[in-house]
Scaffold this motif. Structure first.
Motif, PDB file in Angstrom:
ATOM      1  N   GLY A  80       0.819  -1.203   0.000  1.00 53.33           N
ATOM      2  CA  GLY A  80       0.000   0.000   0.000  1.00 53.33           C
ATOM      3  C   GLY A  80       0.860   1.263   0.000  1.00 53.33           C
ATOM      4  N   LYS A  81       0.326   2.296  -0.656  1.00 53.35           N
ATOM      5  CA  LYS A  81       1.052   3.556  -0.768  1.00 53.35           C
ATOM      6  C   LYS A  81       1.000   4.328   0.556  1.00 53.35           C
ATOM      7  CE  LYS A  81       1.942   2.765  -5.064  1.00 53.35           C
ATOM      8  NZ  LYS A  81       3.335   2.444  -5.492  1.00 53.35           N
ATOM      9  N   PRO A  82       1.923   5.277   0.746  1.00 55.18           N
ATOM     10  CA  PRO A  82       1.880   6.124   1.952  1.00 55.18           C
ATOM     11  C   PRO A  82       0.568   6.888   2.048  1.00 55.18           C
ATOM     12  CG  PRO A  82       4.004   6.326   0.862  1.00 55.18           C
ATOM     13  CD  PRO A  82       3.139   5.524  -0.054  1.00 55.18           C
ATOM     14  N   PHE A 115       4.546   5.855   5.804  1.00 53.56           N
ATOM     15  CA  PHE A 115       5.531   5.314   4.871  1.00 53.56           C
ATOM     16  C   PHE A 115       4.963   4.177   4.018  1.00 53.56           C
ATOM     17  CE2 PHE A 115       9.211   6.551   7.940  1.00 53.56           C
ATOM     18  CZ  PHE A 115       8.930   7.887   7.697  1.00 53.56           C
ATOM     19  N   GLY A 116       3.665   3.931   4.097  1.00 60.13           N
ATOM     20  CA  GLY A 116       3.058   2.856   3.337  1.00 60.13           C
ATOM     21  C   GLY A 116       3.135   1.516   4.039  1.00 60.13           C
ATOM     22  N   TYR A 117       2.828   0.451   3.266  1.00 56.36           N
ATOM     23  CA  TYR A 117       2.840  -0.917   3.789  1.00 56.36           C
ATOM     24  C   TYR A 117       3.800  -1.757   2.963  1.00 56.36           C
ATOM     25  CZ  TYR A 117      -1.483   0.497   6.154  1.00 56.36           C
ATOM     26  OH  TYR A 117      -2.413   1.154   6.925  1.00 56.36           O
ATOM     27  N   ASP A 118       4.384  -2.782   3.608  1.00 58.88           N
ATOM     28  CA  ASP A 118       5.285  -3.666   2.878  1.00 58.88           C
ATOM     29  C   ASP A 118       4.501  -4.782   2.210  1.00 58.88           C
ATOM     30  OD1 ASP A 118       4.552  -5.279   4.968  1.00 58.88           O
ATOM     31  OD2 ASP A 118       6.584  -5.591   5.753  1.00 58.88           O
ATOM     32  N   PHE A 119       5.200  -5.780   1.674  1.00 67.81           N
ATOM     33  CA  PHE A 119       4.528  -6.820   0.894  1.00 67.81           C
ATOM     34  C   PHE A 119       3.679  -7.737   1.761  1.00 67.81           C
ATOM     35  CE2 PHE A 119       7.177 -10.493   2.029  1.00 67.81           C
ATOM     36  CZ  PHE A 119       8.244  -9.857   2.649  1.00 67.81           C
ATOM     37  N   GLY A 164       1.835  -6.425   4.223  1.00 67.64           N
ATOM     38  CA  GLY A 164       0.818  -5.550   4.778  1.00 67.64           C
ATOM     39  C   GLY A 164       1.163  -4.959   6.133  1.00 67.64           C
ATOM     40  N   ARG A 165       2.449  -4.899   6.466  1.00 67.44           N
ATOM     41  CA  ARG A 165       2.872  -4.328   7.751  1.00 67.44           C
ATOM     42  C   ARG A 165       3.211  -2.849   7.580  1.00 67.44           C
ATOM     43  NH1 ARG A 165       7.327  -8.946   8.769  1.00 67.44           N
ATOM     44  NH2 ARG A 165       7.808  -8.169   6.673  1.00 67.44           N
ATOM     45  N   ASP A 166       2.959  -2.088   8.622  1.00 64.35           N
ATOM     46  CA  ASP A 166       3.189  -0.652   8.605  1.00 64.35           C
ATOM     47  C   ASP A 166       4.699  -0.375   8.548  1.00 64.35           C
ATOM     48  OD1 ASP A 166       3.245   2.065   8.923  1.00 64.35           O
ATOM     49  OD2 ASP A 166       1.916   2.115  10.664  1.00 64.35           O
ATOM     50  N   VAL A 167       5.153   0.243   7.459  1.00 65.03           N
ATOM     51  CA  VAL A 167       6.583   0.493   7.276  1.00 65.03           C
ATOM     52  C   VAL A 167       7.084   1.513   8.294  1.00 65.03           C
ATOM     53  CG1 VAL A 167       8.341   1.329   5.664  1.00 65.03           C
ATOM     54  CG2 VAL A 167       6.480  -0.115   4.840  1.00 65.03           C
ATOM     55  N   TYR A 168       6.285   2.536   8.591  1.00 65.85           N
ATOM     56  CA  TYR A 168       6.699   3.540   9.567  1.00 65.85           C
ATOM     57  C   TYR A 168       6.910   2.910  10.944  1.00 65.85           C
ATOM     58  CZ  TYR A 168       6.390   7.495  12.769  1.00 65.85           C
ATOM     59  OH  TYR A 168       6.624   8.396  13.781  1.00 65.85           O
ATOM     60  N   ALA A 169       5.994   2.052  11.357  1.00 64.44           N
ATOM     61  CA  ALA A 169       6.140   1.384  12.648  1.00 64.44           C
ATOM     62  C   ALA A 169       7.373   0.485  12.659  1.00 64.44           C
ATOM     63  CB  ALA A 169       4.891   0.581  12.984  1.00 64.44           C
ATOM     64  N   ARG A 170       7.637  -0.183  11.553  1.00 61.87           N
ATOM     65  CA  ARG A 170       8.798  -1.061  11.489  1.00 61.87           C
ATOM     66  C   ARG A 170      10.103  -0.260  11.514  1.00 61.87           C
ATOM     67  NH1 ARG A 170       8.375  -6.229  10.328  1.00 61.87           N
ATOM     68  NH2 ARG A 170      10.305  -6.301   9.104  1.00 61.87           N
ATOM     69  N   VAL A 171      10.107   0.909  10.887  1.00 59.63           N
ATOM     70  CA  VAL A 171      11.301   1.750  10.925  1.00 59.63           C
ATOM     71  C   VAL A 171      11.572   2.226  12.354  1.00 59.63           C
ATOM     72  CG1 VAL A 171      12.233   3.976  10.215  1.00 59.63           C
ATOM     73  CG2 VAL A 171      11.197   2.474   8.522  1.00 59.63           C
ATOM     74  N   ILE A 172      10.513   2.612  13.061  1.00 56.72           N
ATOM     75  CA  ILE A 172      10.684   3.075  14.439  1.00 56.72           C
ATOM     76  C   ILE A 172      11.183   1.945  15.330  1.00 56.72           C
ATOM     77  CG2 ILE A 172       9.504   4.001  16.455  1.00 56.72           C
ATOM     78  CD1 ILE A 172       9.923   6.022  14.233  1.00 56.72           C
ATOM     79  N   ILE A 191      11.921  -3.168  -5.290  1.00 55.81           N
ATOM     80  CA  ILE A 191      12.449  -1.827  -5.425  1.00 55.81           C
ATOM     81  C   ILE A 191      11.803  -1.074  -6.581  1.00 55.81           C
ATOM     82  CG2 ILE A 191      14.380  -2.615  -6.842  1.00 55.81           C
ATOM     83  CD1 ILE A 191      16.073  -0.439  -5.489  1.00 55.81           C
ATOM     84  N   ARG A 192      11.390  -1.776  -7.625  1.00 57.41           N
ATOM     85  CA  ARG A 192      10.740  -1.115  -8.762  1.00 57.41           C
ATOM     86  C   ARG A 192       9.265  -0.875  -8.499  1.00 57.41           C
ATOM     87  NH1 ARG A 192      13.175  -3.900 -14.318  1.00 57.41           N
ATOM     88  NH2 ARG A 192      15.370  -3.337 -13.942  1.00 57.41           N
ATOM     89  N   VAL A 193       8.626  -1.785  -7.800  1.00 60.40           N
ATOM     90  CA  VAL A 193       7.193  -1.649  -7.541  1.00 60.40           C
ATOM     91  C   VAL A 193       6.940  -0.634  -6.441  1.00 60.40           C
ATOM     92  CG1 VAL A 193       5.096  -2.890  -6.884  1.00 60.40           C
ATOM     93  CG2 VAL A 193       6.852  -4.029  -8.263  1.00 60.40           C
ATOM     94  N   SER A 194       7.721  -0.712  -5.362  1.00 60.53           N
ATOM     95  CA  SER A 194       7.527   0.179  -4.217  1.00 60.53           C
ATOM     96  C   SER A 194       8.893   0.600  -3.677  1.00 60.53           C
ATOM     97  CB  SER A 194       6.716  -0.531  -3.129  1.00 60.53           C
ATOM     98  OG  SER A 194       6.470   0.329  -2.047  1.00 60.53           O
ATOM     99  N   PRO A 195       9.511   1.637  -4.275  1.00 58.33           N
ATOM    100  CA  PRO A 195      10.854   2.055  -3.821  1.00 58.33           C
ATOM    101  C   PRO A 195      10.874   2.619  -2.404  1.00 58.33           C
ATOM    102  CG  PRO A 195       9.960   3.612  -5.421  1.00 58.33           C
ATOM    103  CD  PRO A 195       9.030   2.425  -5.417  1.00 58.33           C
ATOM    104  N   SER A 196       9.715   3.010  -1.877  1.00 61.15           N
ATOM    105  CA  SER A 196       9.694   3.550  -0.509  1.00 61.15           C
ATOM    106  C   SER A 196      10.084   2.500   0.519  1.00 61.15           C
ATOM    107  CB  SER A 196       8.304   4.102  -0.185  1.00 61.15           C
ATOM    108  OG  SER A 196       7.317   3.078  -0.256  1.00 61.15           O
ATOM    109  N   LEU A 197       9.886   1.212   0.208  1.00 60.94           N
ATOM    110  CA  LEU A 197      10.284   0.151   1.130  1.00 60.94           C
ATOM    111  C   LEU A 197      11.792   0.168   1.372  1.00 60.94           C
ATOM    112  CD1 LEU A 197       8.127  -2.884  -0.092  1.00 60.94           C
ATOM    113  CD2 LEU A 197       7.636  -1.255   1.744  1.00 60.94           C
ATOM    114  N   LEU A 198      12.559   0.570   0.364  1.00 62.05           N
ATOM    115  CA  LEU A 198      14.011   0.664   0.504  1.00 62.05           C
ATOM    116  C   LEU A 198      14.446   2.036   0.990  1.00 62.05           C
ATOM    117  CD1 LEU A 198      16.876  -0.498   0.014  1.00 62.05           C
ATOM    118  CD2 LEU A 198      16.675   0.347  -2.339  1.00 62.05           C
ATOM    119  N   PHE A 199      13.738   3.062   0.580  1.00 60.70           N
ATOM    120  CA  PHE A 199      14.183   4.425   0.857  1.00 60.70           C
ATOM    121  C   PHE A 199      14.144   4.764   2.343  1.00 60.70           C
ATOM    122  CE2 PHE A 199      13.029   8.908   1.510  1.00 60.70           C
ATOM    123  CZ  PHE A 199      14.172   9.516   1.003  1.00 60.70           C
TER     124      PHE A 199
END
Length: 323
Positions: free
Chosen positions: A88-90, A96-100, A102-110, A286-294
């Motif tokens: 999912g998009k941000p 920060f969106g969701y990963d593949f 469906g987990r919250d990327v922002y929560a995982r970064v924190i 990385i091509r489908v959702s570059p925010s997961l890497l960024f």
């Protein structure tokens, strides 16, 4: 015949003229000179004038708060997700969106800051203790003790860092599927200590060799001070400056090292949340959702740079030649 007025002026006692009074010892003086500062006092005074120090310290404080109290920054779940939100998009719900999965990327970064910083800090403390103790023993005792410890350090120093870590972790960690997250973090910490202590040992050894023949050390030895008192009271306080600088920079280096090992699949593993694991998992998307890497890469780079910049600022403050 002299003028009476002139005679009266000449005969005026000098004691009647205003003179500078000297306050007795212990009396309060407004213009008393400041007490001489030591090395750390001068370094702190110099650090307070550097914007680089305050910027790096602010970022480090932020990362430490993220590691200690992630609930202050997010209420999301960093482990569980829903597949209907995959990639999912941000948005307002997930910055920060969701990963593949469906987990919250922002929560995982924190929450990822906790594993990365805990492993790096524990590794630095262990490296400073082991390497510092070896360096003090080798530098102070000298002779065959110095020769043996130096040759042992040369053996470990010659091991390639990444290759040595891979060998250690694959030997004791195996697949890692049945190991708890604290055991995995402990193995990564031990591998970093084993491969990094020779550098600290050399730094401490050189500092002890240049300090142990100083006049105050010779005087303490002549007055009958024991080895323990000389080392703890005189040697260590005057040899810790290089270790303080190197340890600060090493925290940033170990954060990057932990991320590298996790990216290669031999370091931390799921369900542990770390920036290195997030970067490793995002390489396929990385091509489908570059925010997961960024986003995890951005936080990783900021953390490493913050500790490195702080170490450089401390190095310049402790070295009088660089002020």
């Amino acid at each position: 015949m002299s003028d009476p007025s002139t005679a009266s002026i000449v005969s005026t006692p000098r004691a009647e003229q205003p003179t500078e009074t000297v306050s007795p010892v212990g009396a309060p003086q407004g213009d008393r000179k400041e007490k001489p500062r030591g090395l750390l006092g001068d370094a702190w005074l110099d650090l307070r004038r550097k914007p680089l120090f305050w910027i790096s310290a602010l970022f480090i404080l932020l990362f430490l708060l993220m590691a200690a109290f992630p609930q202050l920054f997010t209420s999301g779940d960093a482990v569980n997700g829903s597949l209907d939100r995959s990639l999912g998009k941000p948005s307002g719900d997930a910055w920060f969106g969701y990963d593949f999965q469906g987990r919250d990327v922002y929560a995982r970064v924190i929450y990822g800051a906790r594993a990365s910083i805990v492993v790096s800090v524990l590794s630095v403390l262990g490296t400073l203790l082991v390497g510092g103790a070896m360096g003090v023993i080798a530098g102070y005792r000298g002779g065959w003790v110095d020769a043996v410890l130096s040759r042992v350090a040369d053996v470990f120093f010659g091991l390639p860092f990444v290759l040595g870590a891979i060998v250690i972790l694959t030997t004791f960690n195996g697949s890692g599927t049945s190991n708890s997250q604290w055991k995995i973090m402990g193995l990564v910490t031990v591998s970093l200590i084993v491969l990094s202590w020779p550098v600290v040992m050399r730094l401490m050894r050189s500092s002890v060799l240049s300090t142990k023949e100083a006049d105050y050390i010779v005087a303490a030895r002549a007055l009958g001070a024991g080895t323990g008192r000389i080392v703890l009271k005189h040697l260590l306080p005057n040899c810790l400056a290089p270790l303080l600088v190197y340890g600060t920079i090493m925290v940033g280096s170990f954060i990057g090292a932990e991320a590298t090992l996790s990216f290669l699949g031999v370091g931390l593993k799921s369900p542990v949340v770390s920036w290195g694991i997030m970067i490793s998992e995002s390489q396929s998307f990385i091509r489908v959702s570059p925010s997961l890497l960024f986003f995890p890469s951005l936080f990783l780079v900021l953390a490493v740079l913050s500790f490195v910049m702080l170490g450089e600022a401390v190095r310049e403050a402790l070295d009088p030649k660089l002020r």
